[in-house]
Structure formats: C-alpha cells, structure tokens
Design an enzyme around this catalytic site. Sequence first.
Site, PDB file in Angstrom:
ATOM      1  N   GLU A  56       0.837  -1.207   0.000  1.00 14.17           N
ATOM      2  CA  GLU A  56       0.000   0.000   0.000  1.00 14.17           C
ATOM      3  C   GLU A  56       0.875   1.261   0.000  1.00 14.17           C
ATOM      4  OE1 GLU A  56      -0.073  -2.595   1.957  1.00 14.17           O
ATOM      5  OE2 GLU A  56      -2.013  -2.916   2.922  1.00 14.17           O
ATOM      6  N   CYS A  79      -2.478  -3.689   7.183  1.00  8.60           N
ATOM      7  CA  CYS A  79      -2.087  -3.910   8.585  1.00  8.60           C
ATOM      8  C   CYS A  79      -2.487  -2.697   9.413  1.00  8.60           C
ATOM      9  CB  CYS A  79      -0.588  -4.173   8.689  1.00  8.60           C
ATOM     10  SG  CYS A  79       0.416  -2.707   8.414  1.00  8.60           S
ATOM     11  N   ALA A 157      11.774 -37.586  -5.470  1.00 10.42           N
ATOM     12  CA  ALA A 157      12.090 -37.994  -6.831  1.00 10.42           C
ATOM     13  C   ALA A 157      12.015 -39.517  -6.876  1.00 10.42           C
ATOM     14  CB  ALA A 157      13.494 -37.535  -7.210  1.00 10.42           C
ATOM     15  N   LEU A 207      21.700 -29.390   0.837  1.00 10.68           N
ATOM     16  CA  LEU A 207      20.373 -28.817   1.088  1.00 10.68           C
ATOM     17  C   LEU A 207      20.346 -27.301   0.933  1.00 10.68           C
ATOM     18  CD1 LEU A 207      19.132 -30.983   4.136  1.00 10.68           C
ATOM     19  CD2 LEU A 207      18.669 -31.332   1.714  1.00 10.68           C
ATOM     20  N   GLY A 284      14.118 -38.405   3.973  1.00 10.04           N
ATOM     21  CA  GLY A 284      13.784 -39.485   3.058  1.00 10.04           C
ATOM     22  C   GLY A 284      12.501 -40.205   3.390  1.00 10.04           C
ATOM     23  N   LEU A 287      11.075 -40.404   7.190  1.00 14.68           N
ATOM     24  CA  LEU A 287      10.575 -39.135   7.741  1.00 14.68           C
ATOM     25  C   LEU A 287       9.313 -38.699   6.992  1.00 14.68           C
ATOM     26  CD1 LEU A 287      11.212 -37.035   9.908  1.00 14.68           C
ATOM     27  CD2 LEU A 287      12.397 -35.713   8.165  1.00 14.68           C
TER      28      LEU A 287
HETATM   29  N1  LIG Z   1      14.083 -40.089  -3.716  1.00 12.50           N
HETATM   30  C1  LIG Z   1      14.045 -39.090  -2.894  1.00 12.50           C
HETATM   31  O1  LIG Z   1      13.397 -38.101  -3.164  1.00 12.50           O
HETATM   32  C2  LIG Z   1      14.837 -39.152  -1.642  1.00 12.50           C
HETATM   33  C3  LIG Z   1      14.879 -38.023  -0.811  1.00 12.50           C
HETATM   34  C4  LIG Z   1      15.604 -38.109   0.353  1.00 12.50           C
HETATM   35  C5  LIG Z   1      16.254 -39.274   0.664  1.00 12.50           C
HETATM   36  N2  LIG Z   1      16.211 -40.350  -0.162  1.00 12.50           N
HETATM   37  C6  LIG Z   1      16.913 -41.580   0.177  1.00 12.50           C
HETATM   38  O2  LIG Z   1      16.433 -42.054   1.408  1.00 12.50           O
HETATM   39  C7  LIG Z   1      17.448 -42.828   2.028  1.00 12.50           C
HETATM   40  C8  LIG Z   1      17.426 -42.574   3.500  1.00 12.50           C
HETATM   41  O3  LIG Z   1      16.181 -43.032   3.967  1.00 12.50           O
HETATM   42  P1  LIG Z   1      15.752 -42.991   5.488  1.00 12.50           P
HETATM   43  O4  LIG Z   1      14.305 -43.301   5.509  1.00 12.50           O
HETATM   44  O5  LIG Z   1      16.709 -43.769   6.298  1.00 12.50           O
HETATM   45  O6  LIG Z   1      16.042 -41.475   5.825  1.00 12.50           O
HETATM   46  P2  LIG Z   1      15.253 -40.278   6.457  1.00 12.50           P
HETATM   47  O7  LIG Z   1      13.790 -40.434   6.363  1.00 12.50           O
HETATM   48  O8  LIG Z   1      15.903 -39.064   5.919  1.00 12.50           O
HETATM   49  O9  LIG Z   1      15.698 -40.391   7.972  1.00 12.50           O
HETATM   50  C9  LIG Z   1      15.067 -41.287   8.806  1.00 12.50           C
HETATM   51  C10 LIG Z   1      15.563 -41.049  10.182  1.00 12.50           C
HETATM   52  O10 LIG Z   1      15.049 -39.819  10.673  1.00 12.50           O
HETATM   53  C11 LIG Z   1      15.089 -39.860  12.063  1.00 12.50           C
HETATM   54  N3  LIG Z   1      13.876 -39.341  12.670  1.00 12.50           N
HETATM   55  C12 LIG Z   1      13.834 -38.477  13.688  1.00 12.50           C
HETATM   56  N4  LIG Z   1      12.595 -38.235  14.056  1.00 12.50           N
HETATM   57  C13 LIG Z   1      11.792 -38.956  13.251  1.00 12.50           C
HETATM   58  C14 LIG Z   1      10.399 -39.132  13.191  1.00 12.50           C
HETATM   59  N5  LIG Z   1       9.560 -38.489  14.019  1.00 12.50           N
HETATM   60  N6  LIG Z   1       9.908 -39.984  12.263  1.00 12.50           N
HETATM   61  C15 LIG Z   1      10.727 -40.631  11.415  1.00 12.50           C
HETATM   62  N7  LIG Z   1      12.071 -40.501  11.433  1.00 12.50           N
HETATM   63  C16 LIG Z   1      12.602 -39.679  12.362  1.00 12.50           C
HETATM   64  C17 LIG Z   1      15.223 -41.326  12.444  1.00 12.50           C
HETATM   65  O11 LIG Z   1      16.518 -41.567  12.941  1.00 12.50           O
HETATM   66  P3  LIG Z   1      16.780 -41.264  14.504  1.00 12.50           P
HETATM   67  O12 LIG Z   1      15.771 -42.068  15.251  1.00 12.50           O
HETATM   68  O13 LIG Z   1      18.176 -41.650  14.740  1.00 12.50           O
HETATM   69  O14 LIG Z   1      16.574 -39.820  14.645  1.00 12.50           O
HETATM   70  C18 LIG Z   1      15.067 -42.077  11.142  1.00 12.50           C
HETATM   71  O15 LIG Z   1      15.820 -43.248  11.085  1.00 12.50           O
HETATM   72  C19 LIG Z   1      18.743 -42.422   1.371  1.00 12.50           C
HETATM   73  O16 LIG Z   1      19.268 -43.537   0.707  1.00 12.50           O
HETATM   74  C20 LIG Z   1      18.357 -41.356   0.389  1.00 12.50           C
HETATM   75  O17 LIG Z   1      19.069 -41.486  -0.817  1.00 12.50           O
HETATM   76  C21 LIG Z   1      15.511 -40.305  -1.295  1.00 12.50           C
END
Ligand SMILES: NC(=O)c1ccc[n+]([C@@H]2O[C@H](COP(=O)([O-])OP(=O)(O)OC[C@H]3O[C@@H](n4cnc5c(N)ncnc54)[C@H](OP(=O)(O)O)[C@@H]3O)[C@@H](O)[C@H]2O)c1
Length: 353
Positions: A56, A79, A157, A207, A284, A287
């Site tokens: 504005e 505002c 992806a 990232l 990944g 999560l």
């Molecule tokens: N294609 C894609 O777009 C893409 C994107 C990203 C990653 N990736 C692939 O994913 C793979 C990794 O997979 P990932 O499943 O192990 O990794 P992630 O989802 O990035 O991490 C999982 C970890 O996050 C932590 N975490 C903390 N709080 C959480 C909660 N509330 N819920 C769930 N997890 C929690 C846990 O470890 P703690 O308990 O120790 O904290 C869990 O083991 C890699 O190989 C990567 O290349 C692919």
Amino acid sequence: MASGSVDEAMRRAIALAARGLGTTSPNPVVGCVLLDPDGEVVGEGFHAYAGGPHAEIVALAQAGRRARGGTAVVTLEPCDHTGRTGPCSHALLAAGVARVVIAVPDPNPVASGGAATLRAGGVDVELGVRAAEAEAGNVAWLTSMRRGWPYVVWKYAATLDGRSAAADGTSMWITSEAARIDVHALRGTVDAVIAGVGTVLADDPRLTARNLRDGTLAIRQPLRVVVDTFGRTPADARVRDGAARTWVATAAEVGTGPDGRVDLPALLAELHHRGVRAALLEGGPQLAGAFLAAGLVDRVVAYVAPKLLGAGPTALADAGVGTIADAIDLEITDVTQVGPDLRITALPRKREG
Ligand SMILES: NC(=O)c1ccc[n+]([C@@H]2O[C@H](COP(=O)([O-])OP(=O)(O)OC[C@H]3O[C@@H](n4cnc5c(N)ncnc54)[C@H](OP(=O)(O)O)[C@@H]3O)[C@@H](O)[C@H]2O)c1
C-alpha cells in the site's frame, strides 16, 4: 459487487503480490493497485521483502495526491500495527482514500484490524473480492498463520515404479538436470528445508538453493533442518558447511513423540516460532512416512523419471496405511513436464473424522 475496473485491479494486485513469493517471509505476499476517483490506475505496489515498505505504501507513494477520493485495491487486509514499518490503515486514511477493496482478511492477530480502523475513519471497505485467487497466491503464509505451524511441501524424486534408489543403493541421479534445477528453484521459495538424519548419513546432501551449473548460492537460503533424535549428524556433514543456517533438531531440544523419535508437531511449532511459514520436506522415506501418517503434509511435489528399476527402496516408507481403505488420497492439481521427467503436484485430501 466489485465494478469492472476494481475487479481488473484486483487481478493485477494478485499478480503483483506473486512477485514477492520467496522473499517476504515471515511476512505475506501482498499486492496493491490504487485507482483515482475516475477508476484510472494511479499507483501500484507489492511487498518485496520483510522490513521493506508494504504494498500500500509503495502504491501511495506513486499516486501522491491522486489517491485522494480514490480506491485502494489490496490482496490482504491492510495492517493496523507498527512493526518494522507503520500501519497501512493510517497511511490510507492520511492519503484520503475513499474506498478500500480487500481480497482476504488478515488472520494475524498482531496485524489485523485494518478494515475496522478504515471503517471508523469513514472509508467504505469491501472484503472478499477475488478472495479464492488471492488466497491461493498466499496459501503457505495464510495456512501457517491460521494454525500456527508451517505449510509443508513434501518433495521427492522417483522412477516410474516408485523407487528412490536401485537395489545396490545408487540413486544419483534418478531425475534429469532440468528436474534438479527445478528443485533448487523450489528451495528458493521456502523458508526451511527438512531432511531426516538417514538421508544426511546416506547422501551427505548440502540442502542449499544454488545454481546447479556453476554452484553459486542463491541470495536467500532456507534454514536447513535435520531431524535427528540422538544427534547423529556428523560434525563434518555438508549441512554444517556454513553456506546457510542449519538446525539439527534433536529430541533433547524438541521433545519426543510417541515412537521415541523427534516430536514432529513440536518441531513444526518451533519452526513457526522461528519465522518459518513454508517448509520443503525432502525426505527421506521414513521421515516422509511419519509426516504423512501424522497428517502434516499440505502438498506433494513428485518428480517422476521415465525409468524402471524393479527393485530398491521406495520413495515412501510406512505412512501408517495398513489397508487400501486407509490409502492417503491425493488430488492432482498440476502435471508439468520438466525435461524428460514429470512434475506432479497433488494435495492430500482431508480425512474424515
Ligand atoms: N528419492 C528421494 O526423493 C529421496 C529423498 C531423500 C532421501 N532419499 C533416500 O532415502 C534414504 C534414507 O532413507 P531414510 O528413511 O533412512 O532417511 P530419512 O527419512 O531421511 O531419515 C530417517 C531417520 O530420521 C530420524 N527421525 C527423527 N525423528 C523422526 C520421526 N519423528 N519420524 C521418522 N524418522 C525420524 C530417524 O533416525 P533417529 O531415530 O536416529 O533420529 C530415522 O531413522 C537415502 O538412501 C536417500 O538417498 C531419497
């Protein structure tokens, strides 16, 4: 009813507002068009960055005296408070504007009240013109302000058969350079990028938002958030390289959820507190599954490559779905070809009960 020129001005104001996307946070994007008493455009403005002049004020400065007796057409309720800049409601009153047409009321309790102040000052105020369009242009900010946690976009992806890596774990690169450039642009529009510690340990991603060709960093970097229950992120991980701010969110700091891991609603509440309005969840699979199971994903952006792997991890792990009736239904809102890949944008449908 909005007159033709007012309606046209609101369309223009919404387009102007969009120019601020990615640079105004924690503020909203806002556009404003000023019409003189004859309906001629005499000023235009948008909010470009937090701390900078509001839409504005930019439009009023352009219009000068020609704003007197005219109409201000603005995408968000002006505002009514003094923050880093003064109240727009007062500036509009001081300029002698006769009518203010607003698309969407301001849900922020600190800043709202502009419409009431204007009415009390004798200005004719109309609310709701092209509200759905203006709302869509500001969806992340409006959603996060209304409920107190950020708008979460889950991006992933995958191959056409939903795999995020091959059987041997190799995943670079599933999608094309064009798709990866698109992802970096997406990172540049959010305030935070979130990844699990599993991804950090497996891929050591930066990232950051950057130019993929020459590696230069975008001026505005999202906060990097690693969700890491026990603080396992290595000291020399790339996310700690100083190129952008990083928060390793541990259970000790955020709190523990029912599964003994980082409490996700508490994480999002803390991010909101830190000024994060839009966040990109980059996985990944574990999560992302936890976010989806908790209903914390607002939008899904999938980059799907025309490749088949037949084996290897999938892009999404357990998301609390045990039977087909519990599948998370999505509504596809956009399909765009990016290089050889498809970018599919979808919204999770709200679940009953
Ligand atoms: N294609 C894609 O777009 C893409 C994107 C990203 C990653 N990736 C692939 O994913 C793979 C990794 O997979 P990932 O499943 O192990 O990794 P992630 O989802 O990035 O991490 C999982 C970890 O996050 C932590 N975490 C903390 N709080 C959480 C909660 N509330 N819920 C769930 N997890 C929690 C846990 O470890 P703690 O308990 O120790 O904290 C869990 O083991 C890699 O190989 C990567 O290349 C692919």
